[in-house]
Design an enzyme around this catalytic site. Structure first.
Site, PDB file in Angstrom:
ATOM      1  N   GLN A  23      -8.051  -1.038   2.950  1.00  0.00           N
ATOM      2  CA  GLN A  23      -8.892  -1.733   3.943  1.00  0.00           C
ATOM      3  C   GLN A  23     -10.197  -2.253   3.342  1.00  0.00           C
ATOM      4  OE1 GLN A  23      -8.100  -2.630   6.981  1.00  0.00           O
ATOM      5  NE2 GLN A  23      -6.253  -1.428   7.318  1.00  0.00           N
ATOM      6  N   ALA A  49      -1.765  -6.675  -0.055  1.00  0.00           N
ATOM      7  CA  ALA A  49      -2.159  -8.072   0.130  1.00  0.00           C
ATOM      8  C   ALA A  49      -2.305  -8.498   1.589  1.00  0.00           C
ATOM      9  CB  ALA A  49      -1.132  -8.973  -0.562  1.00  0.00           C
ATOM     10  N   HIS A  50      -1.444  -7.962   2.477  1.00  0.00           N
ATOM     11  CA  HIS A  50      -1.445  -8.509   3.844  1.00  0.00           C
ATOM     12  C   HIS A  50      -2.674  -8.112   4.646  1.00  0.00           C
ATOM     13  CE1 HIS A  50       0.115  -5.027   6.392  1.00  0.00           C
ATOM     14  NE2 HIS A  50       0.416  -4.573   5.201  1.00  0.00           N
ATOM     15  N   CYS A 106       1.492   1.799  12.980  1.00  0.00           N
ATOM     16  CA  CYS A 106       2.783   2.492  13.013  1.00  0.00           C
ATOM     17  C   CYS A 106       2.838   3.490  14.162  1.00  0.00           C
ATOM     18  CB  CYS A 106       3.055   3.174  11.684  1.00  0.00           C
ATOM     19  SG  CYS A 106       1.588   3.599  10.780  1.00  0.00           S
ATOM     20  N   ASN A 149      -8.917   3.131   8.165  1.00  0.00           N
ATOM     21  CA  ASN A 149      -8.260   2.024   8.867  1.00  0.00           C
ATOM     22  C   ASN A 149      -8.395   2.116  10.380  1.00  0.00           C
ATOM     23  OD1 ASN A 149      -6.467   4.285   8.235  1.00  0.00           O
ATOM     24  ND2 ASN A 149      -4.921   3.179   9.390  1.00  0.00           N
ATOM     25  N   THR A 208      12.533  -6.957 -10.281  1.00  0.00           N
ATOM     26  CA  THR A 208      12.023  -8.304 -10.565  1.00  0.00           C
ATOM     27  C   THR A 208      10.785  -8.582  -9.715  1.00  0.00           C
ATOM     28  OG1 THR A 208      14.274  -8.983 -11.050  1.00  0.00           O
ATOM     29  CG2 THR A 208      12.688 -10.750 -10.625  1.00  0.00           C
ATOM     30  N   GLY A 262       0.800  -1.219   0.000  1.00  0.00           N
ATOM     31  CA  GLY A 262       0.000   0.000   0.000  1.00  0.00           C
ATOM     32  C   GLY A 262       0.836   1.274   0.000  1.00  0.00           C
ATOM     33  N   THR A 263       1.858   1.302   0.826  1.00  0.00           N
ATOM     34  CA  THR A 263       2.661   2.523   0.956  1.00  0.00           C
ATOM     35  C   THR A 263       3.313   2.892  -0.375  1.00  0.00           C
ATOM     36  OG1 THR A 263       3.034   2.031   3.272  1.00  0.00           O
ATOM     37  CG2 THR A 263       4.596   3.545   2.232  1.00  0.00           C
TER      38      THR A 263
HETATM   39  N1  PLP Z   1      -3.453   2.544   3.681  1.00  0.00           N
HETATM   40  C1  PLP Z   1      -4.188   2.036   4.668  1.00  0.00           C
HETATM   41  C2  PLP Z   1      -5.608   2.465   4.826  1.00  0.00           C
HETATM   42  C3  PLP Z   1      -3.633   1.093   5.549  1.00  0.00           C
HETATM   43  O1  PLP Z   1      -4.385   0.583   6.538  1.00  0.00           O
HETATM   44  C4  PLP Z   1      -2.297   0.699   5.355  1.00  0.00           C
HETATM   45  C5  PLP Z   1      -1.649  -0.258   6.292  1.00  0.00           C
HETATM   46  O2  PLP Z   1      -1.705  -0.085   7.493  1.00  0.00           O
HETATM   47  C6  PLP Z   1      -1.561   1.260   4.285  1.00  0.00           C
HETATM   48  C7  PLP Z   1      -2.178   2.171   3.477  1.00  0.00           C
HETATM   49  C8  PLP Z   1      -0.137   0.847   4.029  1.00  0.00           C
HETATM   50  O3  PLP Z   1      -0.079  -0.426   3.436  1.00  0.00           O
HETATM   51  P1  PLP Z   1       1.266  -1.320   3.521  1.00  0.00           P
HETATM   52  O4  PLP Z   1       1.360  -1.834   4.906  1.00  0.00           O
HETATM   53  O5  PLP Z   1       1.031  -2.414   2.521  1.00  0.00           O
HETATM   54  O6  PLP Z   1       2.386  -0.458   3.115  1.00  0.00           O
END
Ligand code: PLP
Length: 379
Positions: free
Chosen positions: A177, A198-199, A328, A149, A235, A69-70
């Site tokens: 989410q 994915a996680h 975080c 989230n 890759t 996501g980040t």
């Molecule tokens: N966006 C939201 C709403 C999230 O909950 C999160 C993860 O906590 C992220 C982005 C970041 O995703 P990733 O952990 O895959 O970098």
């Protein structure tokens, strides 16, 4: 007893996903190689892309794999400024830090950032969004998350996408989410970009994807080889991508049954907390089943400052995993930025907890959590 109520932070892998992951580890060819080892990997990679695209009713050429996501959020925000000439970004102060910190960075480069109002219920004020869209001149990008989230509150995605389209703004939604929880038919929702990780849907960490609507041309965010049609060099992590596709396929196949199961668990949790803990409150519309996701509940507890500081420690000692705010920031006792967007100051000082569930949770685990919370509140 050990119980896990932090599924908005990350989720346990499904057994089928672990199987798909370990099996694909054996396919070690590099998908960019032209020999048979490479072609085998490439074929699995493209099959995963096609199957993911099908889930959203989009074309496979509109799906690009990322590390999560980040990365997806950073890519879309920075490249839309560089390649699409975006001068204004409209977002909210409740977004994930991947968005908020990217906005701080682009502001320093001269991009103007505008924050949409949040109602006292924790909802994005769509009327204010329209006022912003109509009054700002120049190329605009709107970035608003689908499911928050921390509160679980859902953005009316289609309405917002149509509004952005009407005012000629690009629209990105952080759907980290919601993917795997809420059906997303992107043939009917005119969003330009979405980000997934994915996680959050029972697949491994370190992999995700973005959707970029056909016709929108972004250039490389990470420079190097020609992977992902030149947009994202490096890759591809085939085993993670294939496992992600498997997890998404299962979540989608079982969505109606599993979402019903989650809704029942959430209702059970809300009812148990209400009858067991005096003056507990549910933040914003977090306990409104129509307006919030089935997997997240955000509560505030009637506790003193001293107890506020030790509640997570106490729960951890009881084997209960959940969080305050986002993962975080959960080690800190400063109030969550998402809640600060709409809660009054006195409410922010109380401990807020994010309880996030998955289909692997049971009513017995909820009983255990509520029993321990009740005990702690009454001491
Ligand atoms: N966006 C939201 C709403 C999230 O909950 C999160 C993860 O906590 C992220 C982005 C970041 O995703 P990733 O952990 O895959 O970098």
């Amino acid at each position: 007893m050990k119980v896990y109520f932090d599924n908005a932070a990350t989720t346990p892998l499904r057994p089928e996903v672990i199987e798909s992951f370990t099996h694909t580890l054996g396919v070690f060819g590099n998908a960019s190689s032209t020999h048979s080892f490479g072609r085998e990997a490439k074929s699995l990679l493209e099959q995963a892309r096609r199957q993911i695209a099908r889930v959203f009713s989009v074309q496979s050429a509109e799906i690009f794999f990322t590390s999560g996501g980040t990365e997806g959020i950073n890519m879309l925000i920075h490249q839309s400024i560089e390649n699409l000439g975006v001068q204004h970004i409209i977002s909210s102060s409740m977004e994930h830090h991947a968005v908020l910190h990217s906005l701080e960075r682009v502001q320093k480069k001269g991009v103007q950032v505008h924050y949409v109002r949040i109602t006292s219920d924790g909802l994005v004020d769509v009327a204010h969004l329209e006022t912003l869209l109509s009054s700002i001149n120049g190329t605009k990008l709107v970035s608003l998350m689908h499911v928050n989230n921390e509160t679980g509150i859902i953005l009316p995605l289609k309405q917002v996408a149509e509004l952005c389209k009407a005012y000629g703004a690009y629209f990105h939604s952080d759907t980290v989410q919601s993917v795997g929880h809420i059906e997303l038919n992107l043939a009917e929702i005119p969003v330009d970009f979405i980000t997934a990780s994915a996680h959050k849907f029972h697949a491994p960490k370190g992999v995700g994807f973005v959707f970029i609507r056909k016709g929108i041309k972004l250039k490389a965010f990470i420079n190097g080889g020609e992977q992902e049609r030149g947009l994202r060099a490096g890759t591809e992590a085939l085993h993670q991508i294939v496992a992600m596709q498997k997890a998404l396929e299962i979540s989608v196949e079982r969505m109606s049954q599993e979402q019903q199961q989650l809704l029942e668990l959430k209702k059970y949790l809300v009812n148990k907390l209400t009858v067991s803990i005096n003056s507990i409150t549910f933040n914003g519309q977090s306990a409104n089943y129509a307006l919030s996701s089935n997997h997240i509940l955000n509560v505030s507890l009637p506790l003193s400052t001293e107890k506020t500081n030790i509640i997570l420690l106490y729960l951890d000692m009881q084997g209960i995993a959940l969080s305050r705010g986002s993962a975080c920031a959960s080690g800190s006792v400063s109030p969550s930025h998402a809640l600060a967007a709409f809660l009054p100051q006195n409410k922010l000082l109380l401990p807020n907890l994010r309880i996030s569930i998955s289909v692997f949770n049971t009513p017995a685990e909820i009983d255990y959590l509520v029993e321990k919370l009740k005990f702690f509140c009454e001491q």
